[in-house]
Scaffold this active site. Structure first.
Site, PDB file in Angstrom:
ATOM      1  N   TYR A  47     -15.918 -35.494  18.485  1.00  0.00           N
ATOM      2  CA  TYR A  47     -14.755 -35.194  17.852  1.00  0.00           C
ATOM      3  C   TYR A  47     -13.575 -34.847  18.842  1.00  0.00           C
ATOM      4  O   TYR A  47     -13.847 -34.120  19.343  1.00  0.00           O
ATOM      5  CB  TYR A  47     -14.765 -34.332  16.359  1.00  0.00           C
ATOM      6  CG  TYR A  47     -13.425 -34.249  15.929  1.00  0.00           C
ATOM      7  CD1 TYR A  47     -12.885 -35.231  15.072  1.00  0.00           C
ATOM      8  CD2 TYR A  47     -12.388 -33.168  16.171  1.00  0.00           C
ATOM      9  CE1 TYR A  47     -11.864 -35.290  14.558  1.00  0.00           C
ATOM     10  CE2 TYR A  47     -11.264 -33.260  15.631  1.00  0.00           C
ATOM     11  CZ  TYR A  47     -10.840 -34.356  14.704  1.00  0.00           C
ATOM     12  OH  TYR A  47      -9.564 -34.270  14.185  1.00  0.00           O
ATOM     13  N   TRP A  98      -8.860 -35.301  19.924  1.00  0.00           N
ATOM     14  CA  TRP A  98      -7.819 -36.083  19.631  1.00  0.00           C
ATOM     15  C   TRP A  98      -7.421 -36.775  21.097  1.00  0.00           C
ATOM     16  O   TRP A  98      -6.864 -38.031  21.405  1.00  0.00           O
ATOM     17  CB  TRP A  98      -6.479 -35.406  19.570  1.00  0.00           C
ATOM     18  CG  TRP A  98      -6.137 -35.412  18.173  1.00  0.00           C
ATOM     19  CD1 TRP A  98      -7.139 -34.832  17.250  1.00  0.00           C
ATOM     20  CD2 TRP A  98      -4.717 -35.792  17.543  1.00  0.00           C
ATOM     21  NE1 TRP A  98      -6.293 -35.029  15.962  1.00  0.00           N
ATOM     22  CE2 TRP A  98      -4.933 -35.506  16.141  1.00  0.00           C
ATOM     23  CE3 TRP A  98      -3.633 -36.189  18.196  1.00  0.00           C
ATOM     24  CZ2 TRP A  98      -3.914 -35.919  15.321  1.00  0.00           C
ATOM     25  CZ3 TRP A  98      -2.635 -36.424  17.315  1.00  0.00           C
ATOM     26  CH2 TRP A  98      -2.952 -36.343  15.819  1.00  0.00           C
TER      27      TRP A  98
HETATM   28  N1  LIG Z   1      -8.882 -22.384  12.723  1.00  0.00           N
HETATM   29  C1  LIG Z   1      -8.487 -23.590  12.875  1.00  0.00           C
HETATM   30  N2  LIG Z   1      -9.066 -24.611  13.473  1.00  0.00           N
HETATM   31  C2  LIG Z   1      -8.490 -25.829  13.668  1.00  0.00           C
HETATM   32  C3  LIG Z   1      -7.648 -26.164  12.793  1.00  0.00           C
HETATM   33  C4  LIG Z   1      -6.874 -24.985  11.994  1.00  0.00           C
HETATM   34  O1  LIG Z   1      -5.896 -25.441  11.345  1.00  0.00           O
HETATM   35  N3  LIG Z   1      -7.440 -23.695  12.140  1.00  0.00           N
HETATM   36  N4  LIG Z   1      -7.194 -27.323  12.996  1.00  0.00           N
HETATM   37  C5  LIG Z   1      -7.989 -28.604  13.223  1.00  0.00           C
HETATM   38  C6  LIG Z   1      -7.337 -29.765  13.528  1.00  0.00           C
HETATM   39  S1  LIG Z   1      -6.340 -30.428  12.267  1.00  0.00           S
HETATM   40  C7  LIG Z   1      -7.806 -30.470  14.457  1.00  0.00           C
HETATM   41  S2  LIG Z   1      -7.244 -32.195  14.579  1.00  0.00           S
HETATM   42  C8  LIG Z   1      -8.518 -29.988  15.617  1.00  0.00           C
HETATM   43  C9  LIG Z   1      -8.425 -30.407  16.786  1.00  0.00           C
HETATM   44  O2  LIG Z   1      -9.402 -30.396  17.838  1.00  0.00           O
HETATM   45  P1  LIG Z   1      -9.437 -31.277  19.350  1.00  0.00           P
HETATM   46  O3  LIG Z   1      -8.922 -32.519  19.034  1.00  0.00           O
HETATM   47  O4  LIG Z   1     -10.679 -31.094  19.909  1.00  0.00           O
HETATM   48  O5  LIG Z   1      -8.287 -30.396  20.277  1.00  0.00           O
HETATM   49  P2  LIG Z   1      -7.610 -30.989  21.696  1.00  0.00           P
HETATM   50  O6  LIG Z   1      -6.824 -29.775  22.062  1.00  0.00           O
HETATM   51  O7  LIG Z   1      -6.597 -32.183  21.081  1.00  0.00           O
HETATM   52  O8  LIG Z   1      -8.975 -31.457  22.302  1.00  0.00           O
HETATM   53  C10 LIG Z   1      -8.672 -32.521  23.194  1.00  0.00           C
HETATM   54  C11 LIG Z   1      -9.414 -32.312  24.517  1.00  0.00           C
HETATM   55  O9  LIG Z   1      -9.441 -33.704  25.203  1.00  0.00           O
HETATM   56  C12 LIG Z   1      -9.061 -33.472  26.603  1.00  0.00           C
HETATM   57  N5  LIG Z   1      -8.670 -34.656  27.017  1.00  0.00           N
HETATM   58  C13 LIG Z   1      -7.228 -35.381  27.060  1.00  0.00           C
HETATM   59  N6  LIG Z   1      -7.178 -36.497  27.691  1.00  0.00           N
HETATM   60  C14 LIG Z   1      -8.314 -36.749  27.770  1.00  0.00           C
HETATM   61  C15 LIG Z   1      -9.056 -37.915  28.553  1.00  0.00           C
HETATM   62  O10 LIG Z   1      -8.317 -38.950  28.662  1.00  0.00           O
HETATM   63  N7  LIG Z   1     -10.542 -38.099  28.512  1.00  0.00           N
HETATM   64  C16 LIG Z   1     -11.156 -37.120  28.180  1.00  0.00           C
HETATM   65  N8  LIG Z   1     -12.310 -37.303  28.443  1.00  0.00           N
HETATM   66  N9  LIG Z   1     -10.499 -35.964  27.751  1.00  0.00           N
HETATM   67  C17 LIG Z   1      -9.185 -35.633  27.636  1.00  0.00           C
HETATM   68  C18 LIG Z   1      -7.964 -32.223  26.557  1.00  0.00           C
HETATM   69  O11 LIG Z   1      -7.809 -31.834  27.546  1.00  0.00           O
HETATM   70  C19 LIG Z   1      -8.738 -31.580  25.462  1.00  0.00           C
HETATM   71  O12 LIG Z   1      -9.581 -30.470  25.828  1.00  0.00           O
HETATM   72  O13 LIG Z   1      -8.587 -28.842  15.509  1.00  0.00           O
HETATM   73  C20 LIG Z   1      -8.775 -28.071  14.343  1.00  0.00           C
HETATM   74  N10 LIG Z   1      -9.131 -26.585  14.426  1.00  0.00           N
HETATM   75  N1  LIG Z   2       3.183 -28.871  17.407  1.00  0.00           N
HETATM   76  C1  LIG Z   2       1.899 -29.508  16.854  1.00  0.00           C
HETATM   77  N2  LIG Z   2       2.113 -30.164  15.790  1.00  0.00           N
HETATM   78  C2  LIG Z   2       0.896 -30.697  15.321  1.00  0.00           C
HETATM   79  C3  LIG Z   2      -0.354 -30.347  15.672  1.00  0.00           C
HETATM   80  C4  LIG Z   2      -0.394 -29.494  16.758  1.00  0.00           C
HETATM   81  O1  LIG Z   2      -1.487 -29.129  17.364  1.00  0.00           O
HETATM   82  N3  LIG Z   2       0.900 -28.993  17.439  1.00  0.00           N
HETATM   83  N4  LIG Z   2      -1.534 -30.923  15.202  1.00  0.00           N
HETATM   84  C5  LIG Z   2      -1.341 -32.204  14.317  1.00  0.00           C
HETATM   85  C6  LIG Z   2      -2.443 -32.493  13.481  1.00  0.00           C
HETATM   86  S1  LIG Z   2      -3.839 -32.775  14.312  1.00  0.00           S
HETATM   87  C7  LIG Z   2      -2.486 -31.908  12.014  1.00  0.00           C
HETATM   88  S2  LIG Z   2      -4.102 -32.621  11.324  1.00  0.00           S
HETATM   89  C8  LIG Z   2      -1.546 -31.364  11.576  1.00  0.00           C
HETATM   90  C9  LIG Z   2      -1.791 -30.540  10.709  1.00  0.00           C
HETATM   91  O2  LIG Z   2      -0.794 -30.390   9.415  1.00  0.00           O
HETATM   92  P1  LIG Z   2      -0.994 -28.980   8.734  1.00  0.00           P
HETATM   93  O3  LIG Z   2      -2.583 -28.641   8.614  1.00  0.00           O
HETATM   94  O4  LIG Z   2      -0.439 -29.044   7.430  1.00  0.00           O
HETATM   95  O5  LIG Z   2      -0.502 -27.785   9.453  1.00  0.00           O
HETATM   96  P2  LIG Z   2      -0.637 -26.178   9.834  1.00  0.00           P
HETATM   97  O6  LIG Z   2       0.535 -25.934  10.804  1.00  0.00           O
HETATM   98  O7  LIG Z   2      -1.992 -25.818  10.136  1.00  0.00           O
HETATM   99  O8  LIG Z   2      -0.262 -25.688   8.337  1.00  0.00           O
HETATM  100  C10 LIG Z   2       1.001 -26.055   7.979  1.00  0.00           C
HETATM  101  C11 LIG Z   2       1.455 -24.528   7.190  1.00  0.00           C
HETATM  102  O9  LIG Z   2       0.740 -24.585   5.976  1.00  0.00           O
HETATM  103  C12 LIG Z   2       0.692 -23.041   5.418  1.00  0.00           C
HETATM  104  N5  LIG Z   2      -0.262 -22.555   4.794  1.00  0.00           N
HETATM  105  C13 LIG Z   2      -1.640 -22.378   5.137  1.00  0.00           C
HETATM  106  N6  LIG Z   2      -2.416 -21.844   4.043  1.00  0.00           N
HETATM  107  C14 LIG Z   2      -1.738 -22.134   2.950  1.00  0.00           C
HETATM  108  C15 LIG Z   2      -1.883 -22.150   1.619  1.00  0.00           C
HETATM  109  O10 LIG Z   2      -3.095 -21.593   1.173  1.00  0.00           O
HETATM  110  N7  LIG Z   2      -0.915 -22.201   0.740  1.00  0.00           N
HETATM  111  C16 LIG Z   2       0.269 -22.813   1.112  1.00  0.00           C
HETATM  112  N8  LIG Z   2       1.065 -23.289   0.307  1.00  0.00           N
HETATM  113  N9  LIG Z   2       0.327 -22.845   2.451  1.00  0.00           N
HETATM  114  C17 LIG Z   2      -0.428 -22.739   3.270  1.00  0.00           C
HETATM  115  C18 LIG Z   2       0.735 -22.247   6.624  1.00  0.00           C
HETATM  116  O11 LIG Z   2       2.073 -21.438   6.739  1.00  0.00           O
HETATM  117  C19 LIG Z   2       1.060 -23.312   8.051  1.00  0.00           C
HETATM  118  O12 LIG Z   2       2.183 -22.977   8.787  1.00  0.00           O
HETATM  119  O13 LIG Z   2      -0.360 -31.109  12.239  1.00  0.00           O
HETATM  120  C20 LIG Z   2      -0.101 -31.987  13.424  1.00  0.00           C
HETATM  121  N10 LIG Z   2       1.112 -31.392  14.271  1.00  0.00           N
HETATM  122 MO   LIG Z   3      -5.702 -32.486  12.735  1.00  0.00          MO
END
Ligand SMILES: Nc1nc2c(c(=O)[nH]1)N[C@H]1C(S)=C(S)[C@@H](COP(=O)(O)OP(=O)(O)OC[C@H]3O[C@@H](n4cnc5c(=O)[nH]c(N)nc54)[C@H](O)[C@@H]3O)O[C@H]1N2
Ligand SMILES: Nc1nc2c(c(=O)[nH]1)N[C@H]1C(S)=C(S)[C@@H](COP(=O)(O)OP(=O)(O)OC[C@H]3O[C@@H](n4cnc5c(=O)[nH]c(N)nc54)[C@H](O)[C@@H]3O)O[C@H]1N2
Ligand SMILES: [Mo]
Length: 766
Positions: A108, A110
């Site tokens: 998994y 991005w």
């Molecule tokens: N507590 C908590 N945990 C969360 C979340 C949260 O809200 N709270 N959010 C979750 C969500 S929504 C997501 S999407 C995940 C994201 O989790 P990930 O998608 O695992 O996070 P990234 O940092 O985007 O990891 C991408 C990795 O790929 C590497 N990379 C970049 N380009 C390349 C390439 O060309 N080749 C290879 N082999 N590697 C490359 C980067 O250096 C990086 O280490 O985290 C989740 N984790």
């Molecule tokens: N800059 C930046 N942008 C991103 C990403 C990133 O890594 N960096 N990741 C991208 C990805 S992969 C994803 S999936 C999306 C994720 O999109 P989301 O999951 O919506 O993003 P978050 O920032 O984790 O959360 C948004 C807000 O939800 C609020 N929140 C948390 N818990 C609760 C709750 O129980 N109730 C309510 N009402 N609000 C709550 C928090 O204040 C938080 O700031 O974002 C994307 N956009």
């Molecule tokens: Mo995500």
């Protein structure tokens, strides 16, 4: 080298390399370019890049097998020849002894933008081509609960998130937006695959100017931008379903609900109404009840219900609400609320899951296809919901529930990761460390020494995006980008594709993997369906070489037609929803038949099993970082500038800080029953009392790598989060909310070393 066009998940730009650093110039068509672009500038030749293939000493000397030294060992640089040989031999060994069902290739993550060098697709294709399959993972960390509940209730997630209400409709029509979890412009910097125009802030400004009222329902005020002129309501985290229920209670009790809509378009209302009005359990879900749970005054809830009645209203439920225990419930309850208001399928009205969380929602689809690298076919049945990775490794053969069936965890001996960072994305990192130590072998392709690379047995250095050519494009953006190579590869880094091709060769699968194409030939191959479709429409359809020279191609957009929900509203008989009843499932007999206490057959308020207690009285919100994408380029300029003394910054309310003797800028220790991390405290009333916010993405940096449960001295919130599924239905990630305690940290402050390489042996491991 000369300036060239390029693209990232956070924007389209031009870049130039001067031999050491990158300079970037945002695409002139982008009205609000993302500061994340500047993370690229110092990253490319950073010392934390992985220069050559590396093998962990313990693995090199003792061979594959469970090993407690993972995460606390030195690395031996080896030649590419030797590394490729070691990887091929180890994959062959595990395949011969245990079969492909012992190889976890879910991988998994991005990775980077670009249709071809998409690492996760590359690794899947490689494992399919060489082994015929692998243990896969399903769903994602973003929308784990929503992806499973939505088809039971409304339809495919994409039809509810992507092809539904657009920002143009909001500007033109919407009168009230209830944004549960906000719509933070910080988050719409990002779209998977690229984004050429950041337009959300401006859309909200225009809508607000026309008189649209935004409600930011969230623990953080900045979850809607100032331009939205929003009213801030902050229910206790995790209690949104109770608030939604109470709004509906007012509407139903005062006969302000859209009974005709419920009759014509919905299934199961009467049963749900019994629950809402308390006919079954004696507890009406009224404002007084919800007030006790949410902390929002009953009068405020009543006023809100009255305001909504008769207005063009839009209910938005962000991803964050479902990245939490019982995350299925707010997603489903939001649908029911939109139905009670009778708004589903109207321009700018109804329900749009996750609008404003990513920049590819609320846009129109492009009218021509955009290819992805084909992954081949996987003949292995075994899978896990992606956030069950530690469970799988710790309980091989153990049972788990998922979407109405019971499965067994496979026994994975080898895990192959490319393009993801489990030490970023997964919860309870102590447990993840323990899980990874059970493997025979962990192989990782990385651009840099992330914590995942530091726990791997074999680390293969790959190029980062600027060091190779690709095509940038996604189905909701009108620009396709010829991503030129801006800089030569760092040290000995190679493209994931070339690495896999060489390993495939040793395993006898090179031709199946490459189909005889070079990278450039793959780009031309992937471009062709788009070109052919353009030609067929009579649009400008340059051949690949011309496209490459032009650097970008404008693609036609489809109609803003409201998608599945609009069609359903117009004619439910000829456009039924893809649900069992063909209507909105206010209740779901299918889910009821699964018999899950943590996800019943109707949307419900379910209490958390980890509410704040005396020991852990605060809620941690671990949300997305403003200054990077997840953990990517945490060592980049914008990310580093947002830290204080190299530590991640957490936000805490003045009252909570004062009660703990915490001053602005103090280092604090955040801890739960799982573990602890340090962060620098910023005191602000932008966060509600009782909540501490620490973004995800600071690289895990254990104070003592030899200890069983080290503290992260840099500020990775997944040291304290809980590793549990959202429910038996979806088993999604629930990392957003955790009950924690915070204290001022007066202990010794070790230097943050997350962005320095690990111990590397001198001498030659050729
Ligand atoms: N507590 C908590 N945990 C969360 C979340 C949260 O809200 N709270 N959010 C979750 C969500 S929504 C997501 S999407 C995940 C994201 O989790 P990930 O998608 O695992 O996070 P990234 O940092 O985007 O990891 C991408 C990795 O790929 C590497 N990379 C970049 N380009 C390349 C390439 O060309 N080749 C290879 N082999 N590697 C490359 C980067 O250096 C990086 O280490 O985290 C989740 N984790
Ligand atoms: N800059 C930046 N942008 C991103 C990403 C990133 O890594 N960096 N990741 C991208 C990805 S992969 C994803 S999936 C999306 C994720 O999109 P989301 O999951 O919506 O993003 P978050 O920032 O984790 O959360 C948004 C807000 O939800 C609020 N929140 C948390 N818990 C609760 C709750 O129980 N109730 C309510 N009402 N609000 C709550 C928090 O204040 C938080 O700031 O974002 C994307 N956009
Ligand atoms: Mo995500």
């Amino acid at each position: 080298m000369k300036e060239g066009p390029h693209s990232a998940h956070w924007g389209t730009f031009f870049a130039r390399f001067d031999g050491a650093a990158i300079s970037v110039r945002p695409h002139p068509a982008d009205p609000a370019p993302s500061p994340l672009l500047y993370n690229l500038t110092n990253a490319i030749r950073h010392n934390v890049r992985v220069p050559t293939p590396m093998v962990r000493r313990g693995w090199l000397e003792h061979g594959p097998g469970p090993d407690d030294r993972r995460g606390n060992d030195e690395y031996v640089p080896v030649s590419w020849d030797r590394a490729i040989g070691l990887v091929a031999r180890e994959i062959g060994r595990v395949r011969d002894l245990h079969g492909p069902q012992a190889i976890f290739g879910g991988s998994y993550g991005w990775s980077s933008a670009g249709r071809f060098h998409h690492a996760q697709s590359q690794v899947h294709r490689f494992l399919n081509a060489t082994l015929g399959g692998y243990v896969r993972s399903v769903n994602n960390y973003s929308a784990g609960a929503a992806m499973v509940i939505m088809p039971h209730v409304l339809g495919r997630l994409d039809d509810v998130a992507r092809r539904n209400v657009t920002w143009d409709q909001i500007v033109g029509h919407t009168e009230v937006v209830l944004a549960f979890g906000g719509m933070a412009v910080r988050n719409t910097q990002i779209a998977s695959g690229g984004i050429s125009q950041h337009t959300e802030r401006e859309a909200m400004r225009k809508a607000a100017e026309r008189g649209c009222r935004f409600f930011c329902i969230s623990p953080l005020r900045p979850d809607l931008p100032e331009e939205a002129r929003a009213t801030w309501l902050h229910p206790r985290p995790g209690t949104d379903t109770a608030l939604m229920l109470a709004i509906m209670h007012v509407l139903v009790a005062e006969d302000l609900h859209d009974r005709a809509f419920l009759d014509r378009y919905c299934s199961g209302w009467d049963e749900f109404e019994d629950y809402l009005l308390g006919r079954r359990d004696g507890q009406p879900k009224n404002p007084a009840w919800a007030s006790g749970i949410t902390g929002i005054a009953a009068a405020t809830i009543i006023d809100l219900a009255h305001l909504l009645h008769g207005k063009r209203s839009l209910v938005v439920v962000s991803h964050s609400l479902q990245r939490s225990e019982h995350g299925e419930q707010p997603v489903w309850m939001g649908v029911v609320l939109a139905c009670v208001l009778g708004q589903l399928g109207l321009p700018g009205g109804g329900y749009n899951y996750a609008l404003g969380t990513l920049a590819h929602y609320g846009k129109r689809d492009v009218a021509v296809p955009i290819s992805a690298l084909p992954q081949g076919s996987n003949k292995i049945d075994a899978f896990i919901p992606c956030a069950r990775i530690s469970d799988m490794l710790l309980n091989p053969g153990g049972e788990f529930d998922y979407n109405g069936r019971r499965y067994r965890y496979p026994h994975a001996r080898l895990a192959y990761w490319a393009g993801g960072n489990p030490f970023h994305h997964h919860q309870d990192l102590r447990r993840l460390r323990e899980a990874f130590r059970r493997l025979d072998t962990l192989i990782v392709h990385e651009i840099a020494w992330t914590a995942t690379a530091r726990h791997a047995d074999i680390v293969l250095p790959c190029t980062m995006t600027l060091e190779r050519e690709d095509i940038g494009g996604t189905s909701t953006d009108s620009l396709m980008i010829a991503m030129h190579r801006i800089a030569p590869p760092y040290a000995e880094a190679r493209d994931d594709y070339d690495i896999f091709a060489d390993i495939a060769e040793k395993l006898g699968g090179r031709a199946a993997f490459t189909e005889g194409r070079s990278s450039r030939q793959w780009l031309a191959h992937l471009y062709e369906p788009t070109r052919a479709a353009l030609e067929k429409r009579g649009d400008f359809a340059p051949d690949f070489d011309t496209f490459w020279e032009l650097g970008e191609l404008r693609l036609p957009l489809g109609e803003d037609n409201g998608g599945m929900l609009r069609a359903f509203r117009a004619d439910p008989a000829s456009h039924p929803l893809p649900t069992p009843s063909g209507k909105v499932q206010i209740t779901s007999p299918a889910i009821a038949s699964f018999g899950y206490a943590d996800c019943p057959g109707y949307p419900a308020w379910l209490e958390s099993t980890d509410p704040p207690t005396r020991a852990y009285p605060l809620y941690l919100v671990a949300n997305q970082p403003a200054t990077r994408l997840h953990s990517q380029l945490d060592f980049g300029r914008t990310s580093i500038q947002s830290k204080r003394g190299n530590r991640e910054v957490c936000r805490i309310h003045p009252a909570d800080a004062q009660a703990r003797g915490i001053a602005d800028g103090d280092i604090v220790r955040l801890y739960s029953a799982r573990g602890a991390c340090l962060a620098s405290a910023r005191i602000t009333d932008e966060v509600m009392a009782g909540v501490v916010q620490l973004p995800t993405g600071a690289w895990y940096d254990p104070d003592d790598a030899a200890s069983d449960n080290p503290m992260c001295i840099h500020g990775n919130p997944n040291t304290v989060t809980r590793d549990i599924g959202t429910s038996s239905l979806a088993q999604g990630c629930s990392g957003q909310l955790t009950a924690i305690q915070v204290e001022r940290y007066d202990g010794p402050l070790p230097e943050v070393r997350a962005h320095q390489p690990p111990r590397i042996a001198t001498g030659d491991g050729a």
